[in-house]
Design a protein around this motif. Sequence first.
Motif, PDB file in Angstrom:
ATOM      1  N   PRO A 236      -1.135  15.288  -5.477  1.00  0.00           N
ATOM      2  CA  PRO A 236      -2.236  14.972  -4.554  1.00  0.00           C
ATOM      3  C   PRO A 236      -1.771  14.586  -3.141  1.00  0.00           C
ATOM      4  CG  PRO A 236      -2.367  13.661  -6.578  1.00  0.00           C
ATOM      5  CD  PRO A 236      -1.113  14.456  -6.673  1.00  0.00           C
ATOM      6  N   ILE A 237      -0.551  14.092  -3.002  1.00  0.00           N
ATOM      7  CA  ILE A 237      -0.067  13.708  -1.662  1.00  0.00           C
ATOM      8  C   ILE A 237       0.869  14.786  -1.109  1.00  0.00           C
ATOM      9  CG2 ILE A 237       1.271  12.030  -0.322  1.00  0.00           C
ATOM     10  CD1 ILE A 237       0.286   9.857  -2.274  1.00  0.00           C
ATOM     11  N   LEU A 238       1.900  15.115  -1.854  1.00  0.00           N
ATOM     12  CA  LEU A 238       2.877  16.087  -1.338  1.00  0.00           C
ATOM     13  C   LEU A 238       2.272  17.492  -1.262  1.00  0.00           C
ATOM     14  CD1 LEU A 238       6.099  14.761  -3.139  1.00  0.00           C
ATOM     15  CD2 LEU A 238       5.130  14.083  -0.947  1.00  0.00           C
TER      16      LEU A 238
ATOM     17  N   ALA B 214      12.914   4.527   2.819  1.00  0.00           N
ATOM     18  CA  ALA B 214      12.385   5.798   3.317  1.00  0.00           C
ATOM     19  C   ALA B 214      11.710   5.605   4.670  1.00  0.00           C
ATOM     20  CB  ALA B 214      11.393   6.376   2.309  1.00  0.00           C
ATOM     21  N   LYS B 215      10.793   4.657   4.747  1.00  0.00           N
ATOM     22  CA  LYS B 215       9.995   4.511   5.976  1.00  0.00           C
ATOM     23  C   LYS B 215      10.727   3.672   7.016  1.00  0.00           C
ATOM     24  CE  LYS B 215       6.961   5.703   2.825  1.00  0.00           C
ATOM     25  NZ  LYS B 215       6.176   6.858   2.620  1.00  0.00           N
ATOM     26  N   ASN B 216      11.187   2.476   6.595  1.00  0.00           N
ATOM     27  CA  ASN B 216      11.674   1.560   7.640  1.00  0.00           C
ATOM     28  C   ASN B 216      13.001   1.990   8.270  1.00  0.00           C
ATOM     29  OD1 ASN B 216      13.328   0.764   5.542  1.00  0.00           O
ATOM     30  ND2 ASN B 216      12.445  -1.285   5.317  1.00  0.00           N
TER      31      ASN B 216
ATOM     32  N   THR C  77      -4.477   2.480  -5.862  1.00  0.00           N
ATOM     33  CA  THR C  77      -3.058   2.275  -5.597  1.00  0.00           C
ATOM     34  C   THR C  77      -2.440   3.633  -5.287  1.00  0.00           C
ATOM     35  OG1 THR C  77      -1.066   1.111  -6.365  1.00  0.00           O
ATOM     36  CG2 THR C  77      -2.180   2.504  -7.989  1.00  0.00           C
ATOM     37  N   TRP C  78      -1.195   3.633  -4.883  1.00  0.00           N
ATOM     38  CA  TRP C  78      -0.460   4.892  -4.650  1.00  0.00           C
ATOM     39  C   TRP C  78      -0.513   5.697  -5.943  1.00  0.00           C
ATOM     40  CZ3 TRP C  78       5.312   5.581  -5.621  1.00  0.00           C
ATOM     41  CH2 TRP C  78       5.779   6.784  -5.056  1.00  0.00           C
ATOM     42  N   GLY C  79      -0.957   6.969  -5.859  1.00  0.00           N
ATOM     43  CA  GLY C  79      -1.199   7.762  -7.069  1.00  0.00           C
ATOM     44  C   GLY C  79       0.000   7.855  -7.996  1.00  0.00           C
TER      45      GLY C  79
ATOM     46  N   GLY D 266      -1.341  13.749   5.960  1.00  0.00           N
ATOM     47  CA  GLY D 266      -1.292  13.504   4.516  1.00  0.00           C
ATOM     48  C   GLY D 266      -0.167  12.554   4.151  1.00  0.00           C
ATOM     49  N   VAL D 267       1.022  13.089   4.043  1.00  0.00           N
ATOM     50  CA  VAL D 267       2.147  12.274   3.569  1.00  0.00           C
ATOM     51  C   VAL D 267       2.480  11.162   4.565  1.00  0.00           C
ATOM     52  CG1 VAL D 267       3.949  13.759   4.594  1.00  0.00           C
ATOM     53  CG2 VAL D 267       4.450  12.434   2.524  1.00  0.00           C
ATOM     54  N   GLY D 268       2.884  10.021   4.035  1.00  0.00           N
ATOM     55  CA  GLY D 268       3.249   8.885   4.885  1.00  0.00           C
ATOM     56  C   GLY D 268       4.662   9.070   5.414  1.00  0.00           C
ATOM     57  N   ALA D 269       4.759   9.817   6.504  1.00  0.00           N
ATOM     58  CA  ALA D 269       6.076  10.033   7.122  1.00  0.00           C
ATOM     59  C   ALA D 269       5.895   9.880   8.632  1.00  0.00           C
ATOM     60  CB  ALA D 269       6.594  11.425   6.783  1.00  0.00           C
TER      61      ALA D 269
ATOM     62  N   GLY E  26      -9.563  10.160   1.576  1.00  0.00           N
ATOM     63  CA  GLY E  26      -9.906   9.724   2.930  1.00  0.00           C
ATOM     64  C   GLY E  26      -8.811   8.946   3.629  1.00  0.00           C
ATOM     65  N   ARG E  27      -7.605   8.919   3.029  1.00  0.00           N
ATOM     66  CA  ARG E  27      -6.483   8.201   3.649  1.00  0.00           C
ATOM     67  C   ARG E  27      -5.875   9.053   4.753  1.00  0.00           C
ATOM     68  NH1 ARG E  27      -0.565   7.381   0.907  1.00  0.00           N
ATOM     69  NH2 ARG E  27      -0.307   9.438   1.846  1.00  0.00           N
ATOM     70  N   ILE E  28      -5.616   8.451   5.907  1.00  0.00           N
ATOM     71  CA  ILE E  28      -4.857   9.191   6.915  1.00  0.00           C
ATOM     72  C   ILE E  28      -3.595   8.436   7.270  1.00  0.00           C
ATOM     73  CG2 ILE E  28      -6.756  10.515   7.948  1.00  0.00           C
ATOM     74  CD1 ILE E  28      -7.033   8.533  10.110  1.00  0.00           C
TER      75      ILE E  28
ATOM     76  N   HIS F 191      -0.440  -2.295   2.116  1.00  0.00           N
ATOM     77  CA  HIS F 191      -0.922  -1.678   0.879  1.00  0.00           C
ATOM     78  C   HIS F 191      -1.237  -0.186   1.081  1.00  0.00           C
ATOM     79  CE1 HIS F 191      -3.950  -0.602  -2.176  1.00  0.00           C
ATOM     80  NE2 HIS F 191      -3.293  -1.447  -2.951  1.00  0.00           N
ATOM     81  N   ASN F 192      -0.728   0.609   0.164  1.00  0.00           N
ATOM     82  CA  ASN F 192      -0.921   2.058   0.180  1.00  0.00           C
ATOM     83  C   ASN F 192      -1.891   2.434  -0.953  1.00  0.00           C
ATOM     84  OD1 ASN F 192      -0.661   4.839   0.174  1.00  0.00           O
ATOM     85  ND2 ASN F 192       1.499   4.885  -0.348  1.00  0.00           N
ATOM     86  N   PRO F 193      -3.047   2.974  -0.728  1.00  0.00           N
ATOM     87  CA  PRO F 193      -3.479   3.670   0.484  1.00  0.00           C
ATOM     88  C   PRO F 193      -4.379   2.881   1.430  1.00  0.00           C
ATOM     89  CG  PRO F 193      -4.994   4.210  -1.286  1.00  0.00           C
ATOM     90  CD  PRO F 193      -3.983   3.239  -1.856  1.00  0.00           C
TER      91      PRO F 193
END
Length: 457
Positions: A67-69, A302-304, A185-187, A87-90, A430-432, A238-240
């Motif tokens: 659903p995300i990737l 990954a993110k920070n 929560t994150w799927g 979509g993806v949190g990058a 609906g998450r962006i 918190h994701n999403p």
Amino acid sequence: MHPQLPSFDAAHSSAIDRRINSLLKHLDPSSSSQSAAAAMDSLSASPTSSFQSNSVFSHVDQAPEDPILGVTVAYNKDPSPVKLNLGVGAYRTEEGKPLILNVVRKAEQILVNDSTRVKEYIPIVGIADFNKLSAKLIFGSDSPAIQESRVTTVQCLSGTGSLRVGAEFLARHYAQRTIYVPVPTWGNHLKIFALGGLAVKTYRYYDPSTRGLHFQGLLEDLGSAEMGSVVLLHACAHNPTGVDPTLEQWEQIRQLIRSKGLLPFFDSAYQGFASGSLDADAQPVRIFVADGGECLVAQSYAKNMGLYGERVGALSIVCKKADVASRVESQLKLVIRPMYSSPPIHGASIVATILKDSEMYHEWTIELKAMADRIISMRQELHEALLAKGTPGDWSHIIKQIGMFTFTGLNKDQVAFMTKEFHIYMTSDGRISMAGLSSRTVPHLADAIDAAVKLAG
Ligand code: LMR
């Protein structure tokens, strides 16, 4: 051993059952001689022709995209020049490009120039320096748990791998194999914990009517959770939903969790991304560790640090005593060894190089703050753009929510409309990802939201 078998196991075995039954039917002596003959024919057919025509995997169903990737897969196929992937949190730069931090490039240069480095296997638990430094980063360098050697930290494959190793450890060594996760929560959490061997239950977290925290629901649901259950908590951002408890609310959650003997399992995927401060974002974890109780923490770089594809993370288990922590570590090795043997070297070496050098660490905090600030300014710009357009509805949650994501409140149909008409890609809930926006693309997104709300209802 696993309390909840994953559903695809059932589907898988029933497909196998169907094939076995159909073969048995053919071979049943009471069935018509014609079908028996056909079955015999098929069995005696040349091995080469059956080898060529029948795949042993022909029963395998086409699985849906993640659903995300999967959003990125769809985005990549779209030839439109105005397409936008939220979509993806990058993290993306103002130019819409992936970012490699300068401090990461520097660390890589140091590693490349170090001729003493080898490519031997590292220990099952990873690089010792990386583990120590990761524990300090999340718990604080003055953490009593670290000083008393009550915490074991093992290098894992980013946040997902850390959560999975934690889940499998709990399934083997913790009596109450139920984990409560927030809604939503994150799927991937649901799959990680179910496949790791835990029964997954939920607690209320988000209130769609306020687009904020459902604090009362959270307290009620955790208050009625079975004693000793594990509770998944998003450490920050918190994701999403982008909705976090306040520090006062965290303190109430802590008291409730401790009074019910629940076991907190923090997912810390965004340290530094919520507020721009590594210490401020670690506060919720630190108040739980300060009370002397036990918890698990999955960390991701990954993110920070922008190390997405390097898969760098750590699992820490805080225990009440040092000897327990050391036995826990010995068991974590037994979880990891048959799973992937030992973790990779490169990403964790980058992290260790940065964390142990005060100048590089400082440089990192500045680059991290710049990423967090750019995301915050995107929130403001999007909010202002919607106000300027007079888009119906209250959009203040865009600036109230924090971290990488805005949980817009747009429904599935509105999201589908925005993708079809505006080539804007986002998850169907609906998450962006605010980190994928730029000043250049905000007007396009605002137009799309405005049209979706007005036309698609
Ligand atoms: C996300 O939620 O977009 C990220 O955590 C990436 C992922 O693996 O899902």
